[in-house]
Design an enzyme around this catalytic site. Sequence first.
Site, PDB file in Angstrom:
ATOM      1  N   ALA A 180      41.788  46.474  40.929  1.00  0.00           N
ATOM      2  CA  ALA A 180      42.042  46.419  42.372  1.00  0.00           C
ATOM      3  C   ALA A 180      41.988  44.954  42.785  1.00  0.00           C
ATOM      4  O   ALA A 180      41.365  44.127  42.101  1.00  0.00           O
ATOM      5  CB  ALA A 180      40.979  47.226  43.096  1.00  0.00           C
ATOM      6  N   GLY A 190      40.629  49.098  38.258  1.00  0.00           N
ATOM      7  CA  GLY A 190      41.656  49.991  38.798  1.00  0.00           C
ATOM      8  C   GLY A 190      42.868  50.118  37.890  1.00  0.00           C
ATOM      9  O   GLY A 190      43.593  51.106  37.948  1.00  0.00           O
ATOM     10  N   GLU A 206      41.952  52.694  35.402  1.00  0.00           N
ATOM     11  CA  GLU A 206      41.957  53.983  36.115  1.00  0.00           C
ATOM     12  C   GLU A 206      43.397  54.475  36.320  1.00  0.00           C
ATOM     13  O   GLU A 206      43.681  55.667  36.189  1.00  0.00           O
ATOM     14  CB  GLU A 206      41.222  53.819  37.462  1.00  0.00           C
ATOM     15  CG  GLU A 206      39.733  53.552  37.246  1.00  0.00           C
ATOM     16  CD  GLU A 206      39.024  53.057  38.500  1.00  0.00           C
ATOM     17  OE1 GLU A 206      39.435  52.024  39.059  1.00  0.00           O
ATOM     18  OE2 GLU A 206      38.054  53.690  38.921  1.00  0.00           O
ATOM     19  N   GLU A 223      33.858  46.473  36.978  1.00  0.00           N
ATOM     20  CA  GLU A 223      33.444  46.452  38.392  1.00  0.00           C
ATOM     21  C   GLU A 223      31.985  46.060  38.568  1.00  0.00           C
ATOM     22  O   GLU A 223      31.611  45.424  39.553  1.00  0.00           O
ATOM     23  CB  GLU A 223      33.670  47.829  39.035  1.00  0.00           C
ATOM     24  CG  GLU A 223      35.127  48.203  39.243  1.00  0.00           C
ATOM     25  CD  GLU A 223      35.779  48.908  38.069  1.00  0.00           C
ATOM     26  OE1 GLU A 223      35.224  48.877  36.949  1.00  0.00           O
ATOM     27  OE2 GLU A 223      36.864  49.480  38.268  1.00  0.00           O
TER      28      GLU A 223
HETATM   29  N1  CAA Z   1      42.362  40.800  41.932  1.00  0.00           N
HETATM   30  C1  CAA Z   1      42.933  39.721  42.515  1.00  0.00           C
HETATM   31  N2  CAA Z   1      43.423  38.683  41.821  1.00  0.00           N
HETATM   32  C2  CAA Z   1      43.325  38.737  40.478  1.00  0.00           C
HETATM   33  C3  CAA Z   1      42.743  39.824  39.803  1.00  0.00           C
HETATM   34  C4  CAA Z   1      42.256  40.901  40.600  1.00  0.00           C
HETATM   35  N3  CAA Z   1      41.719  42.015  40.051  1.00  0.00           N
HETATM   36  N4  CAA Z   1      42.771  39.592  38.482  1.00  0.00           N
HETATM   37  C5  CAA Z   1      43.356  38.388  38.321  1.00  0.00           C
HETATM   38  N5  CAA Z   1      43.679  37.875  39.539  1.00  0.00           N
HETATM   39  C6  CAA Z   1      44.324  36.598  39.835  1.00  0.00           C
HETATM   40  C7  CAA Z   1      43.346  35.436  39.607  1.00  0.00           C
HETATM   41  O1  CAA Z   1      42.507  35.268  40.750  1.00  0.00           O
HETATM   42  C8  CAA Z   1      44.317  34.292  39.400  1.00  0.00           C
HETATM   43  O2  CAA Z   1      44.787  33.882  40.664  1.00  0.00           O
HETATM   44  P1  CAA Z   1      44.928  32.288  41.020  1.00  0.00           P
HETATM   45  O3  CAA Z   1      45.989  31.803  40.061  1.00  0.00           O
HETATM   46  O4  CAA Z   1      45.376  32.326  42.438  1.00  0.00           O
HETATM   47  O5  CAA Z   1      43.584  31.700  40.767  1.00  0.00           O
HETATM   48  C9  CAA Z   1      45.486  34.946  38.666  1.00  0.00           C
HETATM   49  O6  CAA Z   1      45.362  36.350  38.911  1.00  0.00           O
HETATM   50  C10 CAA Z   1      45.425  34.731  37.162  1.00  0.00           C
HETATM   51  O7  CAA Z   1      44.162  35.192  36.698  1.00  0.00           O
HETATM   52  P2  CAA Z   1      43.203  34.309  35.757  1.00  0.00           P
HETATM   53  O8  CAA Z   1      43.415  32.855  36.038  1.00  0.00           O
HETATM   54  O9  CAA Z   1      41.809  34.834  35.918  1.00  0.00           O
HETATM   55  O10 CAA Z   1      43.817  34.662  34.330  1.00  0.00           O
HETATM   56  P3  CAA Z   1      43.063  34.681  32.905  1.00  0.00           P
HETATM   57  O11 CAA Z   1      44.132  34.888  31.910  1.00  0.00           O
HETATM   58  O12 CAA Z   1      42.146  33.543  32.785  1.00  0.00           O
HETATM   59  O13 CAA Z   1      42.126  36.010  32.985  1.00  0.00           O
HETATM   60  C11 CAA Z   1      41.645  38.331  33.438  1.00  0.00           C
HETATM   61  C12 CAA Z   1      42.718  37.278  33.062  1.00  0.00           C
HETATM   62  C13 CAA Z   1      40.636  38.488  32.298  1.00  0.00           C
HETATM   63  C14 CAA Z   1      42.375  39.651  33.658  1.00  0.00           C
HETATM   64  C15 CAA Z   1      40.901  37.887  34.710  1.00  0.00           C
HETATM   65  O14 CAA Z   1      41.874  37.549  35.702  1.00  0.00           O
HETATM   66  C16 CAA Z   1      39.989  38.905  35.299  1.00  0.00           C
HETATM   67  O15 CAA Z   1      38.885  39.085  34.818  1.00  0.00           O
HETATM   68  N6  CAA Z   1      40.411  39.598  36.394  1.00  0.00           N
HETATM   69  C17 CAA Z   1      39.572  40.481  37.131  1.00  0.00           C
HETATM   70  C18 CAA Z   1      39.319  41.792  36.390  1.00  0.00           C
HETATM   71  C19 CAA Z   1      38.430  42.703  37.196  1.00  0.00           C
HETATM   72  O16 CAA Z   1      37.300  42.392  37.483  1.00  0.00           O
HETATM   73  N7  CAA Z   1      38.952  43.909  37.562  1.00  0.00           N
HETATM   74  C20 CAA Z   1      38.234  44.867  38.333  1.00  0.00           C
HETATM   75  C21 CAA Z   1      38.546  44.717  39.791  1.00  0.00           C
HETATM   76  S1  CAA Z   1      37.570  45.764  40.819  1.00  0.00           S
HETATM   77  C22 CAA Z   1      38.308  47.287  40.769  1.00  0.00           C
HETATM   78  O17 CAA Z   1      39.301  47.503  40.079  1.00  0.00           O
HETATM   79  C23 CAA Z   1      37.683  48.323  41.666  1.00  0.00           C
HETATM   80  C24 CAA Z   1      38.244  49.702  41.554  1.00  0.00           C
HETATM   81  O18 CAA Z   1      38.049  50.409  40.587  1.00  0.00           O
HETATM   82  C25 CAA Z   1      38.924  50.275  42.684  1.00  0.00           C
END
Ligand code: CAA
Length: 259
Positions: free
Chosen positions: A65, A110, A113, A133
């Site tokens: 998400a 998400g 999911e 999360e």
């Molecule tokens: N939401 C918003 N933006 C996201 C994102 C997310 N879930 N995942 C990645 N991005 C964005 C980053 O902020 C970044 O944006 P900027 O260039 O503006 O800084 C861009 O995508 C590229 O990401 P990274 O620079 O982090 O890329 P990476 O290759 O170094 O890492 C990754 C990739 C491991 C997927 C890392 O981005 C990451 O850990 N993302 C978050 C994963 C996460 O925590 N997901 C769970 C979200 S909560 C949820 O999903 C709740 C639910 O169940 C409803």
Amino acid sequence: MNYKNILVEQAEGIALVKVNRPQAMNALNQEVLLELFSAFKELDQDDKVGVVILSGEGKAFVAGADIKEMLSMNAIEARKFGETGHVLMNFMGQMEKPIVAAVNGFALGGGMELALACDFIYAAENAKFGQPEINLGIIPGFGGTQRLSRQIGRAQAKELIFTGGIMSAQEAKEIGIVNKVFPPETLLSEVKKVAALIASKGALSLRLAKSAIDTGYNVDLKSGCSIERESFALCFSHQDQKEGMSAFLEKRKPAFTSK
Ligand code: CAA
């Protein structure tokens, strides 16, 4: 229909839907959830579509998400956001058309999911799965605490959710999340192959098999067998059953006609 955040293509009975926000790792904001819902509703009604494939553009399937969108949410807004995800993912389970996930990269939070809401998952060797999360001070909100434990058992689901760990496609296959793993360059063609095979079957028997499995999964065995019996009987209401059985006896390929 024109979409801002997803791509939809259709050819030979197969629809390919891709989440298309590669600059944000295909993160799911409210708008993406609504676009996916609208596309799936439309494809499910389209007689030219036999099977739907869901994938992601770029190096992620969906990295969760949208954290930027969630940052400022209050509890009421978060509840609404969670509900939008649930409405979409519950709808995917009720779709008449089979939906196969082609997980091409990160399927986190998400995103995992969303993949679990598909009928089954094929993944690229470099795909990564996880429910991180807990690292953000929240819990899965699009069905992860429910679908994941039903799929792999409570203990495995708890380990993954409590640790926020990430696993490889191969590990996801070993615990029963992923059906098959392919090199990234052949993933989509392999998913299209299985989709074409499925699309060649009778639409009615596919629909009845999907609903019998899914509805029966959450009830006791006797009630599940009762659902199966009624669905089995319903197959005999369509010409597909006569055609399938005649084709077998006449040693030819069946030509199913149900929509
Ligand atoms: N939401 C918003 N933006 C996201 C994102 C997310 N879930 N995942 C990645 N991005 C964005 C980053 O902020 C970044 O944006 P900027 O260039 O503006 O800084 C861009 O995508 C590229 O990401 P990274 O620079 O982090 O890329 P990476 O290759 O170094 O890492 C990754 C990739 C491991 C997927 C890392 O981005 C990451 O850990 N993302 C978050 C994963 C996460 O925590 N997901 C769970 C979200 S909560 C949820 O999903 C709740 C639910 O169940 C409803």
